[in-house]
Design a protein around this motif. Structure first.
Motif, PDB file in Angstrom:
ATOM      1  N   HIS A  55     -13.485  21.260   5.716  1.00 66.02           N
ATOM      2  CA  HIS A  55     -13.148  20.606   4.450  1.00 66.02           C
ATOM      3  C   HIS A  55     -13.545  19.138   4.566  1.00 66.02           C
ATOM      4  N   THR A  56     -14.323  18.673   3.587  1.00 63.64           N
ATOM      5  CA  THR A  56     -14.937  17.350   3.664  1.00 63.64           C
ATOM      6  C   THR A  56     -14.707  16.578   2.375  1.00 63.64           C
ATOM      7  N   ALA A  57     -14.335  15.310   2.515  1.00 66.64           N
ATOM      8  CA  ALA A  57     -14.180  14.417   1.362  1.00 66.64           C
ATOM      9  C   ALA A  57     -14.100  12.979   1.872  1.00 66.64           C
ATOM     10  N   GLN A  58     -14.290  12.040   0.954  1.00 69.91           N
ATOM     11  CA  GLN A  58     -14.107  10.630   1.302  1.00 69.91           C
ATOM     12  C   GLN A  58     -12.629  10.384   1.599  1.00 69.91           C
ATOM     13  N   GLN A  59     -12.356   9.635   2.665  1.00 69.36           N
ATOM     14  CA  GLN A  59     -10.982   9.385   3.101  1.00 69.36           C
ATOM     15  C   GLN A  59     -10.543   7.944   2.868  1.00 69.36           C
ATOM     16  N   ILE A  60     -11.458   6.995   3.045  1.00 71.25           N
ATOM     17  CA  ILE A  60     -11.146   5.574   2.891  1.00 71.25           C
ATOM     18  C   ILE A  60     -12.224   4.926   2.034  1.00 71.25           C
ATOM     19  N   SER A  61     -11.821   4.056   1.147  1.00 69.28           N
ATOM     20  CA  SER A  61     -12.748   3.286   0.318  1.00 69.28           C
ATOM     21  C   SER A  61     -12.785   1.851   0.813  1.00 69.28           C
ATOM     22  N   HIS A  62     -13.986   1.297   0.961  1.00 70.95           N
ATOM     23  CA  HIS A  62     -14.090  -0.116   1.312  1.00 70.95           C
ATOM     24  C   HIS A  62     -13.367  -0.976   0.285  1.00 70.95           C
ATOM     25  N   ALA A  63     -13.500  -0.606  -0.977  1.00 68.29           N
ATOM     26  CA  ALA A  63     -12.943  -1.437  -2.044  1.00 68.29           C
ATOM     27  C   ALA A  63     -11.478  -1.136  -2.313  1.00 68.29           C
ATOM     28  N   GLY A  64     -11.052   0.110  -2.133  1.00 69.36           N
ATOM     29  CA  GLY A  64      -9.699   0.491  -2.523  1.00 69.36           C
ATOM     30  C   GLY A  64      -8.750   0.821  -1.406  1.00 69.36           C
ATOM     31  N   GLY A  65      -9.250   0.933  -0.168  1.00 68.11           N
ATOM     32  CA  GLY A  65      -8.400   1.281   0.951  1.00 68.11           C
ATOM     33  C   GLY A  65      -8.231   2.784   1.101  1.00 68.11           C
ATOM     34  N   PRO A  66      -7.218   3.221   1.864  1.00 69.45           N
ATOM     35  CA  PRO A  66      -6.988   4.665   2.059  1.00 69.45           C
ATOM     36  C   PRO A  66      -6.760   5.370   0.727  1.00 69.45           C
ATOM     37  N   LEU A  67      -7.303   6.577   0.609  1.00 69.28           N
ATOM     38  CA  LEU A  67      -7.294   7.292  -0.668  1.00 69.28           C
ATOM     39  C   LEU A  67      -6.127   8.255  -0.801  1.00 69.28           C
ATOM     40  N   ASP A  68      -5.198   8.232   0.161  1.00 66.12           N
ATOM     41  CA  ASP A  68      -4.029   9.104   0.103  1.00 66.12           C
ATOM     42  C   ASP A  68      -2.739   8.294   0.153  1.00 66.12           C
ATOM     43  N   THR A  69      -2.748   7.132  -0.503  1.00 68.87           N
ATOM     44  CA  THR A  69      -1.565   6.272  -0.539  1.00 68.87           C
ATOM     45  C   THR A  69      -1.166   5.972  -1.978  1.00 68.87           C
ATOM     46  N   LEU A  70       0.046   5.487  -2.152  1.00 63.87           N
ATOM     47  CA  LEU A  70       0.594   5.124  -3.461  1.00 63.87           C
ATOM     48  C   LEU A  70       0.518   6.301  -4.436  1.00 63.87           C
ATOM     49  N   GLY A  71       0.813   7.486  -3.924  1.00 62.61           N
ATOM     50  CA  GLY A  71       0.868   8.664  -4.780  1.00 62.61           C
ATOM     51  C   GLY A  71      -0.445   9.385  -4.969  1.00 62.61           C
ATOM     52  N   ALA A  72      -1.555   8.781  -4.552  1.00 61.42           N
ATOM     53  CA  ALA A  72      -2.848   9.447  -4.684  1.00 61.42           C
ATOM     54  C   ALA A  72      -2.994  10.519  -3.609  1.00 61.42           C
ATOM     55  N   GLU A  73      -3.867  11.493  -3.875  1.00 60.19           N
ATOM     56  CA  GLU A  73      -4.076  12.601  -2.948  1.00 60.19           C
ATOM     57  C   GLU A  73      -5.555  12.784  -2.645  1.00 60.19           C
ATOM     58  N   GLY A  74      -6.242  11.650  -2.419  1.00 58.75           N
ATOM     59  CA  GLY A  74      -7.633  11.740  -2.026  1.00 58.75           C
ATOM     60  C   GLY A  74      -7.776  12.229  -0.599  1.00 58.75           C
ATOM     61  N   GLY A  75      -9.017  12.465  -0.188  1.00 55.73           N
ATOM     62  CA  GLY A  75      -9.266  12.945   1.160  1.00 55.73           C
ATOM     63  C   GLY A  75      -9.300  14.462   1.247  1.00 55.73           C
ATOM     64  N   PRO A  76      -9.752  14.978   2.398  1.00 59.60           N
ATOM     65  CA  PRO A  76      -9.940  16.430   2.523  1.00 59.60           C
ATOM     66  C   PRO A  76      -8.660  17.219   2.766  1.00 59.60           C
ATOM     67  N   ALA A  77      -7.544  16.559   3.125  1.00 62.86           N
ATOM     68  CA  ALA A  77      -6.305  17.315   3.371  1.00 62.86           C
ATOM     69  C   ALA A  77      -5.870  18.077   2.125  1.00 62.86           C
ATOM     70  N   LYS A  78      -6.057  17.478   0.952  1.00 62.67           N
ATOM     71  CA  LYS A  78      -5.723  18.147  -0.307  1.00 62.67           C
ATOM     72  C   LYS A  78      -6.581  19.399  -0.490  1.00 62.67           C
ATOM     73  N   LEU A  79      -7.850  19.298  -0.126  1.00 61.72           N
ATOM     74  CA  LEU A  79      -8.736  20.449  -0.222  1.00 61.72           C
ATOM     75  C   LEU A  79      -8.304  21.546   0.750  1.00 61.72           C
ATOM     76  N   ARG A  80      -7.960  21.148   1.945  1.00 58.95           N
ATOM     77  CA  ARG A  80      -7.547  22.124   2.952  1.00 58.95           C
ATOM     78  C   ARG A  80      -6.273  22.855   2.549  1.00 58.95           C
ATOM     79  N   ASP A  81      -5.330  22.133   1.962  1.00 58.57           N
ATOM     80  CA  ASP A  81      -3.998  22.679   1.722  1.00 58.57           C
ATOM     81  C   ASP A  81      -3.841  23.314   0.346  1.00 58.57           C
ATOM     82  N   SER A  82      -4.843  23.183  -0.530  1.00 56.61           N
ATOM     83  CA  SER A  82      -4.757  23.724  -1.879  1.00 56.61           C
ATOM     84  C   SER A  82      -5.617  24.976  -2.004  1.00 56.61           C
ATOM     85  N   GLN A  83      -5.472  25.630  -3.121  1.00 61.67           N
ATOM     86  CA  GLN A  83      -6.316  26.767  -3.456  1.00 61.67           C
ATOM     87  C   GLN A  83      -7.184  26.400  -4.654  1.00 61.67           C
ATOM     88  N   PRO A  84      -8.342  27.049  -4.795  1.00 58.63           N
ATOM     89  CA  PRO A  84      -9.199  26.745  -5.946  1.00 58.63           C
ATOM     90  C   PRO A  84      -8.429  26.854  -7.251  1.00 58.63           C
TER      91      PRO A  84
END
Length: 502
Positions: free
Chosen positions: A274-303
């Motif tokens: 499972h692959t996705a962007q995890q950290i943004s240079h401009a925005g920081g980590p993508l799984d903070t402040l309630g956001a669910e960016g990154g590949p963990a969401k892909l791994r743990d969810s279903q289509p």
């Protein structure tokens, strides 16, 4: 705050020096070298991070680390020194960026198996030691794909094409010579490698039939499962087993067939990725402040279902629409502005409607109408992923005139429909790649291409099947030109920022 496990430096490649001009298993790179050579025996970790221009890409391997020595995905099992990993690099989101190919050329003097004559050059008949002979791979990340002509078979049935194909321009000599081209029984087109990750989503099927053509979906004869049609640009392989066989023969030049054991090991590895962007240079980590960016969401969810029915597409970033003041105070003004831009981009993606016109697979033959008003989610509708849950290919005009950009380095073909004219191009038209028509033999399918996966975009420029867009802004600009959407400058930047974090 989640920190990257490892940040291999892509810019360090040129500093490796002449000692690094060793190919395949003879090379013993450091564990954090971004380039994975065939047979080097590195362990593929459970979490693997690599930097890119927009931040950090993360690939998760479910089930823990994988020793790669002896593994058929990582070993040069064919005759040209390549392995599957050669064209599906972890640092490039399990695809291959044009910049990576160019760096590899400079580092190895063009002697890496990546540049194998069979498809890593513009044509095998060209002088292979010259950079110009590999320009399409180095500048656009394109590999040569050779298809039989006339179309021999589709879904087990003989096919007689209902169109003729003539070579109008052949800058690379692979469509007009005695060994390559229609006269020799084949056609060469040039395409980007598709990512080998997130297959749980790419294989998912939302309908029991192809709504773009109104026909029943084919079933994989081995598994009995319906085929999604999302694996290859022209849908010439409907299952991962067919895709493996095609790649092993054409790209690895394997003499013979993969063994059942090799197939099982490759399938096991690919389905765990499972692959996705995890950290943004401009925005920081993508799984903070309630956001669910990154590949963990892909791994743990279903289509998910269609975004208009189920979880809205890119709702992973909905929490950034209104960040509480106390949390916002912890961010720099630039980080706050970027996160709000990403959230707006998701809304534009879902809600900004425009007239979709003259696009096979959308406006015909399924009966949505021409034009039909909808937004990006009309085709990019699967939650967590952004690919299409409705199987079938679509013609966005990226490979066919008059919509495709002029491109003198690609072959140009004249298509003439023998029977019914193409619904939008007429009886005679011109294309750089007939796409799905090389699989079905139908003139109405010319120009249709399987939609690209939207995850991991930041790591694998350029974009579209033929590398038409050199960067993320180029994607937005193409759609603006093609459909006269009327994006504001702010909306364009918001969409770019959204794509940079997927």
């Amino acid at each position: 705050m989640t920190l990257p496990r490892r940040l291999p430096l892509r810019l360090a490649w040129p500093a490796l020096g002449a000692a690094a001009l060793v190919l395949g298993a003879a090379s013993r790179p450091a564990a954090d070298d971004p380039w994975w050579s065939p047979g080097e025996g590195r362990v593929f970790p459970a979490t693997l991070d690599y930097p890119n221009a927009h931040g950090v890409m993360r690939t998760l391997l479910s089930g823990g680390p994988l020793p790669t020595r002896g593994h058929p995905f990582f070993e040069p099992i064919g005759t040209n020194g390549r392995a599957c990993v050669t064209c599906h690099q972890p640092a490039d989101g399990m695809s291959l960026a044009a910049s990576t190919a160019a760096a590899r050329w400079e580092l190895t003097g063009g002697r890496d198996p990546l540049f194998a004559a069979i498809d890593g050059s513009n044509c095998p008949t060209l002088p292979q030691g010259e950079r110009a002979s590999h320009s399409l791979l180095l500048e656009r990340g394109l590999f040569r794909i050779q298809r039989p002509w006339p179309v021999r078979e589709w879904q087990g049935r003989p096919v007689t094409p209902d169109f003729t194909l003539e070579v109008v321009r052949d800058p690379n000599g692979c469509n007009s010579g005695p060994r390559y081209g229609p006269a020799a029984g084949n056609v060469s087109v040039y395409r980007r490698p598709r990512p080998v990750s997130n297959f749980k989503y790419l294989l998912a099927v939302g309908f029991a039939y192809d709504p773009k053509q109104g026909i029943a979906l084919p079933r994989d004869p081995r598994s009995g499962q319906m085929q999604s049609g999302n694996l290859m640009a022209d849908n010439r392989a409907g299952s991962l087993f067919e895709q493996m066989a095609d790649a092993a023969t054409s790209h690895l030049q394997l003499m013979g067939r993969l063994t059942p054991q090799q197939e099982a090991r490759i399938l096991d590895f690919e389905m765990r990725l499972h692959t996705a962007q995890q950290i943004s240079h401009a925005g920081g980590p993508l799984d903070t402040l309630g956001a669910e960016g990154g590949p963990a969401k892909l791994r743990d969810s279903q289509p998910g279902a269609l975004g208009s029915i189920g979880t809205p597409v890119w709702s992973e970033f909905a929490a950034w629409e209104k960040i509480p003041a106390a949390e916002a105070a912890k961010l720099s003004p630039e980080q706050l502005a970027f996160r709000q831009s990403v959230a707006r981009g998701a809304q534009v993606f879902r809600n900004k409607t425009f007239l979709i016109t003259d696009s096979s697979g959308i406006n015909a033959p399924v009966g949505f109408g021409n034009p039909v008003r909808n937004s990006c989610v009309f085709c990019h509708n699967m939650s967590q992923m952004g690919n299409d849950v409705a199987p079938g290919q679509v013609d966005l005009g990226t490979t066919t005139l008059p919509f495709a950009d002029p491109w003198p380095d690609l072959p140009l073909f004249r298509i003439t429909c023998r029977g019914k004219p193409h619904p939008f191009y007429g009886r005679v038209f011109y294309t750089y790649d007939p796409g799905f028509a090389l699989t079905t033999g139908r003139c109405a399918d010319a120009g249709k291409i399987t939609l690209q996966s939207m995850r991991g975009l930041a790591a694998r420029a350029p974009y579209f099947s033929n590398g038409l867009a050199s960067d993320l802004r180029g994607i937005v600009d193409y759609y603006e030109r093609r459909y006269s959407i009327g994006y504001t400058e702010q909306e364009k930047q918001d969409l770019v920022n959204l794509m940079s974090v997927l």
